[in-house]
Design a protein around this motif. Structure first.
Motif, PDB file in Angstrom:
ATOM      1  N   PHE A  33       0.847  -1.195   0.000  1.00 22.14           N
ATOM      2  CA  PHE A  33       0.000   0.000   0.000  1.00 22.14           C
ATOM      3  C   PHE A  33       0.884   1.247   0.000  1.00 22.14           C
ATOM      4  CE2 PHE A  33      -2.128  -3.322   2.481  1.00 22.14           C
ATOM      5  CZ  PHE A  33      -3.289  -3.494   1.734  1.00 22.14           C
ATOM      6  N   PRO A  34       0.386   2.371  -0.557  1.00 32.12           N
ATOM      7  CA  PRO A  34       1.170   3.617  -0.492  1.00 32.12           C
ATOM      8  C   PRO A  34       1.437   4.055   0.937  1.00 32.12           C
ATOM      9  CG  PRO A  34      -0.668   3.826  -2.028  1.00 32.12           C
ATOM     10  CD  PRO A  34      -0.869   2.547  -1.294  1.00 32.12           C
ATOM     11  N   SER A  35       0.501   3.738   1.831  1.00 34.20           N
ATOM     12  CA  SER A  35       0.638   4.102   3.240  1.00 34.20           C
ATOM     13  C   SER A  35      -0.297   3.212   4.032  1.00 34.20           C
ATOM     14  CB  SER A  35       0.281   5.577   3.454  1.00 34.20           C
ATOM     15  OG  SER A  35       0.237   5.887   4.824  1.00 34.20           O
ATOM     16  N   ASP A  36      -0.007   3.069   5.311  1.00 33.16           N
ATOM     17  CA  ASP A  36      -0.913   2.268   6.140  1.00 33.16           C
ATOM     18  C   ASP A  36      -2.102   3.079   6.629  1.00 33.16           C
ATOM     19  OD1 ASP A  36       0.278   3.909   7.979  1.00 33.16           O
ATOM     20  OD2 ASP A  36       1.163   2.314   9.193  1.00 33.16           O
ATOM     21  N   THR A  37      -2.135   4.395   6.296  1.00 30.06           N
ATOM     22  CA  THR A  37      -3.242   5.267   6.711  1.00 30.06           C
ATOM     23  C   THR A  37      -3.636   6.190   5.560  1.00 30.06           C
ATOM     24  OG1 THR A  37      -2.453   5.268   8.997  1.00 30.06           O
ATOM     25  CG2 THR A  37      -4.027   6.975   8.383  1.00 30.06           C
ATOM     26  N   LEU A  38      -4.915   6.231   5.243  1.00 28.13           N
ATOM     27  CA  LEU A  38      -5.442   7.211   4.293  1.00 28.13           C
ATOM     28  C   LEU A  38      -5.996   8.371   5.105  1.00 28.13           C
ATOM     29  CD1 LEU A  38      -6.291   8.085   1.416  1.00 28.13           C
ATOM     30  CD2 LEU A  38      -8.466   6.912   1.833  1.00 28.13           C
ATOM     31  N   LYS A  39      -5.292   9.500   5.071  1.00 26.32           N
ATOM     32  CA  LYS A  39      -5.697  10.661   5.849  1.00 26.32           C
ATOM     33  C   LYS A  39      -6.533  11.589   4.981  1.00 26.32           C
ATOM     34  CE  LYS A  39      -1.745  10.523   8.997  1.00 26.32           C
ATOM     35  NZ  LYS A  39      -0.592  11.259   9.556  1.00 26.32           N
ATOM     36  N   MET A  40      -7.823  11.661   5.271  1.00 22.66           N
ATOM     37  CA  MET A  40      -8.721  12.564   4.577  1.00 22.66           C
ATOM     38  C   MET A  40      -8.729  13.910   5.300  1.00 22.66           C
ATOM     39  SD  MET A  40     -11.736   9.733   3.990  1.00 22.66           S
ATOM     40  CE  MET A  40     -12.700  10.670   2.817  1.00 22.66           C
ATOM     41  N   ASP A  41      -9.275  14.918   4.656  1.00 23.84           N
ATOM     42  CA  ASP A  41      -9.332  16.240   5.257  1.00 23.84           C
ATOM     43  C   ASP A  41     -10.532  16.355   6.189  1.00 23.84           C
ATOM     44  OD1 ASP A  41      -7.094  17.689   3.779  1.00 23.84           O
ATOM     45  OD2 ASP A  41      -8.257  16.823   2.135  1.00 23.84           O
ATOM     46  N   PRO A 123     -13.702  19.809  15.924  1.00 24.55           N
ATOM     47  CA  PRO A 123     -13.574  18.616  15.073  1.00 24.55           C
ATOM     48  C   PRO A 123     -13.191  17.379  15.876  1.00 24.55           C
ATOM     49  CG  PRO A 123     -12.524  20.507  14.031  1.00 24.55           C
ATOM     50  CD  PRO A 123     -12.891  20.941  15.424  1.00 24.55           C
ATOM     51  N   VAL A 124     -13.758  16.229  15.481  1.00 25.30           N
ATOM     52  CA  VAL A 124     -13.539  14.954  16.162  1.00 25.30           C
ATOM     53  C   VAL A 124     -12.932  13.972  15.164  1.00 25.30           C
ATOM     54  CG1 VAL A 124     -14.679  13.003  17.286  1.00 25.30           C
ATOM     55  CG2 VAL A 124     -15.434  15.342  17.786  1.00 25.30           C
ATOM     56  N   LEU A 125     -11.929  13.218  15.613  1.00 22.50           N
ATOM     57  CA  LEU A 125     -11.277  12.241  14.745  1.00 22.50           C
ATOM     58  C   LEU A 125     -12.176  11.025  14.549  1.00 22.50           C
ATOM     59  CD1 LEU A 125      -8.704  11.411  13.200  1.00 22.50           C
ATOM     60  CD2 LEU A 125      -7.890  10.366  15.331  1.00 22.50           C
ATOM     61  N   LEU A 126     -12.372  10.644  13.283  1.00 23.81           N
ATOM     62  CA  LEU A 126     -13.169   9.465  12.929  1.00 23.81           C
ATOM     63  C   LEU A 126     -12.267   8.473  12.202  1.00 23.81           C
ATOM     64  CD1 LEU A 126     -16.038   8.156  12.730  1.00 23.81           C
ATOM     65  CD2 LEU A 126     -16.215   9.242  10.488  1.00 23.81           C
ATOM     66  N   LYS A 141      -4.418  -4.300   6.687  1.00 21.61           N
ATOM     67  CA  LYS A 141      -5.442  -3.256   6.781  1.00 21.61           C
ATOM     68  C   LYS A 141      -4.861  -1.897   6.438  1.00 21.61           C
ATOM     69  CE  LYS A 141      -4.744  -2.487  11.738  1.00 21.61           C
ATOM     70  NZ  LYS A 141      -5.369  -2.525  13.082  1.00 21.61           N
ATOM     71  N   VAL A 142      -5.757  -1.010   6.003  1.00 25.16           N
ATOM     72  CA  VAL A 142      -5.450   0.405   5.796  1.00 25.16           C
ATOM     73  C   VAL A 142      -6.403   1.189   6.680  1.00 25.16           C
ATOM     74  CG1 VAL A 142      -5.422   2.321   4.166  1.00 25.16           C
ATOM     75  CG2 VAL A 142      -4.641   0.063   3.442  1.00 25.16           C
ATOM     76  N   CYS A 143      -5.852   2.062   7.514  1.00 25.27           N
ATOM     77  CA  CYS A 143      -6.684   2.891   8.393  1.00 25.27           C
ATOM     78  C   CYS A 143      -7.242   4.065   7.597  1.00 25.27           C
ATOM     79  CB  CYS A 143      -5.859   3.387   9.575  1.00 25.27           C
ATOM     80  SG  CYS A 143      -6.794   4.436  10.722  1.00 25.27           S
ATOM     81  N   LEU A 144      -8.550   4.240   7.648  1.00 23.22           N
ATOM     82  CA  LEU A 144      -9.219   5.392   7.034  1.00 23.22           C
ATOM     83  C   LEU A 144      -9.466   6.414   8.128  1.00 23.22           C
ATOM     84  CD1 LEU A 144     -11.850   3.461   4.865  1.00 23.22           C
ATOM     85  CD2 LEU A 144      -9.458   3.995   4.333  1.00 23.22           C
ATOM     86  N   GLN A 145      -9.031   7.633   7.891  1.00 23.60           N
ATOM     87  CA  GLN A 145      -9.007   8.620   8.977  1.00 23.60           C
ATOM     88  C   GLN A 145      -9.483   9.970   8.458  1.00 23.60           C
ATOM     89  OE1 GLN A 145      -5.164  10.363  10.819  1.00 23.60           O
ATOM     90  NE2 GLN A 145      -5.560   8.482  11.967  1.00 23.60           N
ATOM     91  N   ALA A 146     -10.376  10.612   9.203  1.00 22.07           N
ATOM     92  CA  ALA A 146     -10.859  11.951   8.856  1.00 22.07           C
ATOM     93  C   ALA A 146     -11.272  12.677  10.131  1.00 22.07           C
ATOM     94  CB  ALA A 146     -12.039  11.878   7.886  1.00 22.07           C
TER      95      ALA A 146
END
Length: 446
Positions: A33-41, A123-126, A141-146
């Motif tokens: 994977f490009p990263s273990d976490t996909l950080k959304m805005d 703002p709350v981390l999801l 797994k890849v963590c999805l984060q926003a």
């Protein structure tokens, strides 16, 4: 000879195809994977996010079968995922099965989010995990984060009576906010986020105090560039002919199509159509502030970086004290002036009275101050500049219209962008406080 060549080619294809069709359930296989976490805005609650994507690579010499790909928290978070064209249906547990990735191949994953409300002011981390379960039983797994921010949504609101808006929660405006004639809208201590195409139409009166007005895009155009630094995100404020007594105090208007437009109306020298104190209009795709036969007062205001003119006065009356007009709009070369004043609009002559003191008028071009007169009656074109820095060719003043002026030229050692603390043209970051070496000390809005 040709037959031998054809035979070898067919044999090679058969071997290659057999290799491509080979799959393994070995426990030692891993995806990349490009990263273990996909950080959304940051995303407003109950509002769809932008679409994010990433590639999943199989860099092994054999194919891999996914027994299952799923969202760990199912349909509880609001994340939506499409894997290789297959939607992880929320009705089916937000999962899909039997996905194959051939050797040295990859699949594309798309992720969107429509979060629920958090009940918090900040703002709350999801987070959720996109889990890949191999045929072997292994998991990656890849963590999805926003970050999720609760907001109130206003859909084409019409203000038909005196109304006060004061909110610690962001307000997101869809469609034009309309202030009817005879009504006063007061907005205090509030940030208004305007969706694309939205703005404020003022037929009555607008009063804003300690406010920010900006577009509603919270994501990035590029890794280094938030949409909040891109002009044209929303429509701006339109003051209609029936409107008067508008007051903006300590209010920032940024990244609109245009900043504030005052339509032509009968001039009333007993009532300002617009008063602005300690305000900022920055990064407009069109003009910053336009007044047509308007009575306008600006005190310690910053009007900067616009595709059109930062300030344009077509007749009327303007009183300007300690303002900064700086034209460093980065997106086009054919940008407007920092400061324009005329005694006409179209083919109509409109008498002008302008008084400007203690201000900075500068920009990229050699001449960013444009005074334009229609006709030969000087009484209709009355203006005074006092104690200002002006980037324009020095005027032979026989009528005492210019007093204590610093005439800035491109040859000056400190000129243009060098007056200010930060002019970062690559990352579009600007701070118009004066640099300690600036020759404009004591002038401008800061």
């Amino acid at each position: 000879m040709k037959r031998i060549f054809y035979f070898l080619a067919i044999a090679w294809c058969l071997v290659a195809c057999q290799d491509d069709d080979k799959f393994s359930a070995s426990t030692g296989l891993q995806l990349t994977f490009p990263s273990d976490t996909l950080k959304m805005d940051t995303v407003f609650s109950r509002t769809p996010s932008s679409t994010y994507s990433f590639w999943v690579h199989n860099q092994n010499d054999t194919g891999i079968r996914m027994e299952r790909i799923r969202l760990k928290r199912g349909n509880q978070t609001g994340f939506r995922v499409n894997v290789d064209g297959i939607y992880l249906d929320n009705a089916n547990g937000s999962q899909t099965a039997d996905v194959e990735i051939r050797r040295n191949d990859s699949i594309l994953v798309f992720v969107e989010l429509t979060p629920g409300e958090t009940g918090q002011q900040q703002p709350v981390l999801l987070e959720d995990d996109l889990v890949f379960t191999f045929e072997s039983g292994n998991e990656q797994k890849v963590c999805l984060q926003a970050w999720v921010w609760d907001a109130r949504k206003l859909y084409s609101p019409v203000i038909s009576e005196d109304t006060v808006i004061e909110s610690s929660v962001p307000l997101v405006v869809f469609g034009d906010m309309r202030v009817e004639e005879g009504a006063t809208l007061t907005v205090r201590n509030t940030t208004l986020f305007f969706h694309d195409g939205a703005g404020i139409d003022v037929y009555g009166t607008l009063r804003a105090e300690d406010c920010v007005m900006r577009g509603d895009r919270l994501d990035d155009m590029f890794d280094y560039l938030p949409y909040d630094r891109i002009s044209g995100q929303w429509n701006g404020i339109h003051i209609r002919p029936t409107s008067k007594d508008n007051v903006l105090l300590r209010t920032e208007i940024r990244n609109p199509l245009y900043g504030v437009r005052c339509d032509s109306a009968a001039l009333d020298v007993d009532h300002y159509r617009l008063e602005m104190e300690h305000c900022v209009i920055h990064n407009c795709e069109g003009a910053g502030l336009v007044g047509v036969n308007a009575y306008v007062r600006l005190d310690h205001c910053q009007l900067t970086n616009t595709g059109g003119d930062c300030f344009a006065l077509y007749g009327g009356v303007a009183e300007i004290e300690h303002c900064t007009f700086a034209q460093f709009y980065p997106f086009i070369a054919d940008r407007g002036a920092a400061f324009r004043f005329t005694n006409y609009h179209g083919n109509d002559t409109i008498p002008l009275y302008l008084y400007c003191s203690g201000s900075i008028l500068t920009g990229y071009a050699d001449d960013v101050v444009m005074g334009e007169m229609l006709g030969e009656d000087a009484a209709t074109f009355d203006y005074t500049f006092k104690n200002c820095l002006m980037r324009t060719p020095e005027v032979a003043d026989e009528t005492n219209r210019f007093e204590d002026i610093i005439w800035e030229t491109p040859k000056d050692s400190i000129q243009g962008t060098k007056h200010f603390v930060t002019i970062d043209e690559d990352n579009l970051i600007y701070d118009f406080h004066l640099d300690s070496l600036s020759t404009a000390q004591g002038k401008g809005c800061y």
